[in-house]
Structures are given as structure tokens and as C-alpha cells.
Design a protein around this motif. Sequence first.
Motif, mmCIF file in Angstrom:
data_model
loop_
_atom_site.group_PDB
_atom_site.id
_atom_site.type_symbol
_atom_site.label_atom_id
_atom_site.label_comp_id
_atom_site.label_asym_id
_atom_site.label_seq_id
_atom_site.Cartn_x
_atom_site.Cartn_y
_atom_site.Cartn_z
ATOM 1 N N SER A 50 -45.141 -2.761 24.780
ATOM 2 C CA SER A 50 -45.173 -3.296 23.151
ATOM 3 C C SER A 50 -44.263 -1.713 22.737
ATOM 4 O O SER A 50 -44.290 -1.625 21.937
ATOM 5 C CB SER A 50 -47.189 -2.310 23.914
ATOM 6 O OG SER A 50 -47.494 -3.224 24.022
ATOM 7 N N PHE A 51 -43.783 -0.689 23.900
ATOM 8 C CA PHE A 51 -43.350 0.557 23.415
ATOM 9 C C PHE A 51 -42.058 -0.306 23.362
ATOM 10 O O PHE A 51 -41.115 0.173 22.082
ATOM 11 C CB PHE A 51 -43.094 1.510 24.567
ATOM 12 C CG PHE A 51 -43.581 2.727 24.148
ATOM 13 C CD1 PHE A 51 -43.921 3.869 23.424
ATOM 14 C CD2 PHE A 51 -45.745 1.888 24.888
ATOM 15 C CE1 PHE A 51 -44.568 4.550 23.654
ATOM 16 C CE2 PHE A 51 -46.527 3.194 25.365
ATOM 17 C CZ PHE A 51 -46.353 4.962 24.257
ATOM 18 N N HIS A 52 -41.514 -1.476 23.511
ATOM 19 C CA HIS A 52 -39.857 -1.126 23.279
ATOM 20 C C HIS A 52 -39.756 -2.003 22.614
ATOM 21 O O HIS A 52 -38.622 -2.028 21.715
ATOM 22 C CB HIS A 52 -40.090 -3.069 24.773
ATOM 23 C CG HIS A 52 -39.038 -3.955 24.453
ATOM 24 N ND1 HIS A 52 -37.685 -2.935 24.951
ATOM 25 C CD2 HIS A 52 -38.934 -4.686 23.961
ATOM 26 C CE1 HIS A 52 -36.247 -3.973 24.983
ATOM 27 N NE2 HIS A 52 -37.290 -5.428 24.427
ATOM 28 N N PHE A 53 -41.008 -2.865 21.588
ATOM 29 C CA PHE A 53 -40.630 -4.003 20.400
ATOM 30 C C PHE A 53 -41.293 -2.902 18.926
ATOM 31 O O PHE A 53 -40.517 -3.299 18.102
ATOM 32 C CB PHE A 53 -41.207 -5.087 20.205
ATOM 33 C CG PHE A 53 -41.640 -6.135 20.857
ATOM 34 C CD1 PHE A 53 -40.169 -6.822 20.940
ATOM 35 C CD2 PHE A 53 -42.337 -6.649 22.562
ATOM 36 C CE1 PHE A 53 -39.856 -8.050 21.659
ATOM 37 C CE2 PHE A 53 -42.146 -7.478 23.385
ATOM 38 C CZ PHE A 53 -40.844 -8.341 22.850
ATOM 39 N N LEU A 54 -42.434 -2.047 19.378
ATOM 40 C CA LEU A 54 -41.463 -0.693 17.809
ATOM 41 C C LEU A 54 -40.256 -0.121 18.087
ATOM 42 O O LEU A 54 -39.877 0.397 17.072
ATOM 43 C CB LEU A 54 -42.812 0.464 19.007
ATOM 44 C CG LEU A 54 -42.849 2.113 18.190
ATOM 45 C CD1 LEU A 54 -43.197 1.668 16.664
ATOM 46 C CD2 LEU A 54 -43.908 2.700 19.013
ATOM 47 N N ILE A 55 -39.206 0.335 19.320
ATOM 48 C CA ILE A 55 -38.766 0.749 19.558
ATOM 49 C C ILE A 55 -37.653 0.130 18.328
ATOM 50 O O ILE A 55 -36.851 0.706 17.856
ATOM 51 C CB ILE A 55 -38.071 1.208 20.671
ATOM 52 C CG1 ILE A 55 -38.412 2.541 21.894
ATOM 53 C CG2 ILE A 55 -36.719 1.594 20.418
ATOM 54 C CD1 ILE A 55 -38.431 2.448 22.349
ATOM 55 N N LEU A 56 -37.874 -1.200 19.223
ATOM 56 C CA LEU A 56 -36.576 -2.034 18.759
ATOM 57 C C LEU A 56 -36.892 -2.207 16.629
ATOM 58 O O LEU A 56 -35.738 -2.749 16.029
ATOM 59 C CB LEU A 56 -36.975 -3.293 18.790
ATOM 60 C CG LEU A 56 -36.547 -3.630 20.383
ATOM 61 C CD1 LEU A 56 -37.071 -5.443 20.450
ATOM 62 C CD2 LEU A 56 -34.662 -4.039 20.089
ATOM 63 N N ARG A 57 -37.527 -1.559 16.406
ATOM 64 C CA ARG A 57 -38.100 -1.464 14.765
ATOM 65 C C ARG A 57 -37.149 -0.900 13.999
ATOM 66 O O ARG A 57 -36.713 -0.754 13.151
ATOM 67 C CB ARG A 57 -39.494 -1.503 14.341
ATOM 68 C CG ARG A 57 -40.454 -2.644 15.150
ATOM 69 C CD ARG A 57 -41.424 -2.680 14.656
ATOM 70 N NE ARG A 57 -41.719 -2.739 13.246
ATOM 71 C CZ ARG A 57 -43.181 -2.505 12.500
ATOM 72 N NH1 ARG A 57 -44.404 -2.118 13.522
ATOM 73 N NH2 ARG A 57 -42.974 -2.415 11.629
ATOM 74 N N GLY A 58 -36.973 0.195 15.177
ATOM 75 C CA GLY A 58 -36.274 1.557 14.629
ATOM 76 C C GLY A 58 -36.011 2.423 14.777
ATOM 77 O O GLY A 58 -37.560 3.370 15.146
ATOM 78 N N VAL A 59 -35.227 3.317 15.515
ATOM 79 C CA VAL A 59 -35.065 4.747 16.001
ATOM 80 C C VAL A 59 -35.342 5.751 14.990
ATOM 81 O O VAL A 59 -36.044 7.150 15.642
ATOM 82 C CB VAL A 59 -33.618 4.575 17.079
ATOM 83 C CG1 VAL A 59 -32.823 4.909 15.304
ATOM 84 C CG2 VAL A 59 -33.339 5.864 17.350
ATOM 85 N N GLN A 60 -35.085 5.368 13.978
ATOM 86 C CA GLN A 60 -36.001 7.001 13.490
ATOM 87 C C GLN A 60 -37.563 6.634 12.914
ATOM 88 O O GLN A 60 -37.445 8.050 13.224
ATOM 89 C CB GLN A 60 -35.131 6.941 12.032
ATOM 90 C CG GLN A 60 -33.945 7.136 11.614
ATOM 91 C CD GLN A 60 -32.853 6.215 12.030
ATOM 92 O OE1 GLN A 60 -32.987 4.853 12.305
ATOM 93 N NE2 GLN A 60 -31.458 6.238 12.771
ATOM 94 N N GLN A 61 -38.645 5.654 12.928
ATOM 95 C CA GLN A 61 -39.347 5.662 13.185
ATOM 96 C C GLN A 61 -39.931 5.749 14.398
ATOM 97 O O GLN A 61 -40.745 6.870 14.159
ATOM 98 C CB GLN A 61 -39.907 3.961 12.812
ATOM 99 C CG GLN A 61 -41.591 3.602 12.100
ATOM 100 C CD GLN A 61 -41.697 2.499 13.025
ATOM 101 O OE1 GLN A 61 -40.812 1.767 13.276
ATOM 102 N NE2 GLN A 61 -42.361 2.146 11.830
ATOM 103 N N ALA A 62 -39.294 5.247 15.542
ATOM 104 C CA ALA A 62 -39.672 6.288 17.061
ATOM 105 C C ALA A 62 -39.765 7.857 16.480
ATOM 106 O O ALA A 62 -40.884 8.550 17.597
ATOM 107 C CB ALA A 62 -39.231 5.319 17.860
ATOM 108 N N ALA A 63 -38.737 8.111 16.151
ATOM 109 C CA ALA A 63 -38.558 9.550 16.200
ATOM 110 C C ALA A 63 -39.361 9.924 16.197
ATOM 111 O O ALA A 63 -40.114 11.609 16.059
ATOM 112 C CB ALA A 63 -36.952 10.324 15.579
ATOM 113 N N PHE A 64 -39.810 9.541 14.264
ATOM 114 C CA PHE A 64 -40.781 10.591 13.692
ATOM 115 C C PHE A 64 -42.353 11.051 14.943
ATOM 116 O O PHE A 64 -42.958 11.441 14.763
ATOM 117 C CB PHE A 64 -41.153 10.350 12.676
ATOM 118 C CG PHE A 64 -42.881 10.255 11.511
ATOM 119 C CD1 PHE A 64 -42.074 10.951 11.016
ATOM 120 C CD2 PHE A 64 -43.640 8.872 11.852
ATOM 121 C CE1 PHE A 64 -43.822 11.278 10.305
ATOM 122 C CE2 PHE A 64 -44.802 9.010 10.963
ATOM 123 C CZ PHE A 64 -44.697 11.108 10.245
#
Length: 467
Positions: A131-145
Motif C-alpha cells: 500500500s505504501f509502495h503504490f502511494l509513493i509511486l504517485r509522487g515523492v512531494q505528495q508523500a513528503a507532505f
Amino acid sequence: MSVLQLTAMVVGGMVGAGIFSLPRTFAQATGPLGAVIAWIIAGTGMYMLARVFQALAERKPDIDAGVFAYAREGFGNYPGFISAFGYWIGSCIGNVSYWVLIKSTLGAFFPMFGDGNTAIAIAFASVGIWSFHFLILRGVQQAAFINSVVTVAKIIPILTFLVLVFVAFQADLFRFNFYGGDLTTGLFEQVKATMLVTVFVFIGIEGASVYSRFAKEREDVGTATIRGFIIVTALMVLVTLLPFAVLQRADIAGLRQPSMAGVLESVVGPWGAIFVSIGLIVSVLGAYLAWALICAEVMFAAGKSKDMPRMFARVNKNNVPVTALWVTSAIIQTIVITTYWSRDAFALMLNLTSATTLIPYLFVAAYGLIIARRGETYDVRPEERRRDLLLSSAAVAYTLFMIYAGGLKFIVLSAVLFAPGTILYVMARREQDKPVFDKPSDWVIFAAICLAAIYAVYGLTTGAIAI
């Protein structure tokens, strides 16, 4: 990324599983006196290391993902690879410890999770990993937020814990525990026994350095590193010491992990354990996000600099290092499955993470010492050279002491990972049509790693080394 987001990367990376396990881990080894000495040593050493990171970020602004790049710059290609691989595999193992602690926490309420090593628990962790893997694939800036938001959310239960335990403070009980109560080991051995856990909870101090290529201003990297260090150190010292004022040392030592939950339960009742457990899950998931990002970023930077095969430098349309992330998630998944056969998976992951990460830290400190001795980059502000020389010397001494205190066992166990990992270095060198090793010292390092790996495998098969 702003200085606030970079600071959140540091705090988010450091405040994870370790802080929730500190009461029991320290109580098993020492009392308040030994804990204070341990934190003085660890805090001073890690502060020196943080200052080295800060100085290198300012003096070597062209070096991105500096955790391993400094090793390559100062010592050559193969040491650079060893640093990159060690940091990456150590981070992967650390991520596994997060899932182990989440599963163990749930096991206190749902027996099917056991101590975190049942088949159902492993299946649950696997869903989380991907689940986290596919979240991060959507964009590092989004994950950093998301990490910035989660960092704030997970600090709240820790602060609540500290306030409630402080209110319940019993001075007489704290004095009774002060020298370790009924412990028979000497003070030096007590302090030494806590050293690897202090390394584990400080890992993440370089979070801003890893993401230096995303910083709005280069000087923000150093600022975020020092701010994050101060915040987290204060939290960890208080979480370690205050429980000695509400429970006897032996009782704390016997608590189930996460021991912070048991401490608060003794103060306010069952809801305290539930409250801390929820906070732990939020905290650990946030830390996992931060470290999944860092793992992929390190491998991406190594692929880009040709220390790793070029496939790791590939990015998707969202500028996420896609190959590095897939390999990282696959390794984490594999190690999570192996916890099914481990007796104390959390302790093993903690110690292995610390041992493998100390090697890159040593290279960083040594590189800071080298450029300070040479006077390199000190044409501007030469008065800082003496200060940096002292800071880097202290950081080198600290990391060497941590390696000694951790013991030979985990160093040789880490060689089992480094030896086959060298295949990636061979692939990278062949892609460039270059000889595998540049100089004789590389062969010596590789031979030492292989010998240590053989010794570790022999020890594991004969029972001489227990995990």
C-alpha cells in the motif's frame, strides 16, 4: 521542500519504533544514572555527527544524497558502494522492525497476531508494504507532505505520555531505581549494553541530507538537521527517564513491547495502553513512509552516480525512482517473511540496522575529518577549520566506539549481506567497462567482508552465533 518539511523528514525518520521501546530496553540494562550517561555519550556523539553533516552540506553543495556519496568522494568507488549498500540494506531492515512492532502491538489486543511473527501478522504487514509502495509511486512531494502531517500527529501522544507520567512522578521511587536497583553488572557494562539502541533511535538524523537535492535552499539542510536532532533528543531522554519514577526498574524490564504502553497503563489504567498503541501505529507508519522514501532515494542517487547499476536511476512520470522503490519493497517483503522463524525479531532487526548503518556514518565522519585536515573548501571562512577538525574527530571516535560497543556479532552478520551485495557493484562496473576494483585496498576490503561472511554462516549453522 521547505526547511519545515526537511525538519519533518528528520523528526519523522528518527521518531518511529525505537522511542516506544525505550523504557523496557533501558530498564533491562541500567537505571537512571546509566541512562543519563548513555544519553550524554550518544547525544554528544550524534550532535558531532549532525554538525559534520551540516558542515558537509554547506561545503560540498554539489554532492547530493551525501550519506554514501561522501564515502565515494573520500575513499574511492568500492567504499562508496559499501556505504550506499550498507545504508540501504540497514534502512530496509529498520523498516522491517517497524512492521514487527506494529504486529506485536496488535497482538496485545488480537491474539491472532501473536508476537508479530504469525502467518496472519505477516500477511497484514505485506498489505501495508505494498500500500505504501503504490502511494509513493504517485509522487515523492505528495508523500513528503503526508509525512509532515503524520509527524505532527505522532508527536502528540508522546507529549501526552510525558505530561501524564511527569504528573505521577514519585521521587522516592526514582531514587530507588537510580543506580539500577538489583542489577549486578558494573556501570560501564550497563552503559555499553544500551549503545546499539541509542544508535537505532538516532538513525534518521541524516534525513535532510539524503533529500538535499529537493531543498529550496542548501543551507536549509543543515538547519533542519540540527533542529530535528534537538527536538528528538529531548523527547527520547524524557521517555527513558520518567518511567523510572512510576515503576520499579525490574517491572519496567518485564513489560511487553511497546513498553511505553505498559508504563502509561500503570499510571492511568487500560486506556493508557490503547492510547499509546494507537500513537505507536501512527508513528511507525509515518516513520515507515519516511524511510521507504529514503531507501529509494539512496538507491536512485547511487544508480545516478554509477555506484549501482544504472537501472536504479530510472524514474517514472512522477519523478519517483521506480526501480529502486520496487527492489526496496521486495527486499522488505522478503525479510518480513523470514521473521516467521525468528525468536525475537524486533531486537534482531534493531541491532542489525544499527550495525549496518554505523559503517556509512563512520565514512561520513572520516570524510569530514579529511577535508578539515587538508583545508579543502576553507578558502572562505578559514577560521571554521579548527572547529570542524574537532567536530569530525569526535564523530569518528564516537562511531568507532559504537561499533565496539555493539559487538563483533552483528558486524559479522552484516557481512552476510555485504558479500553477495557486491554483485550489484560488479554489475555497475561492467556497465561502465571498468575494472571491478580500482586499487589493492579494495581487494583487501572485499576479502575481509567475505571472510567475515563465511565465519558468520559457520557460526549460524553450528549454533555459535544465535539470533
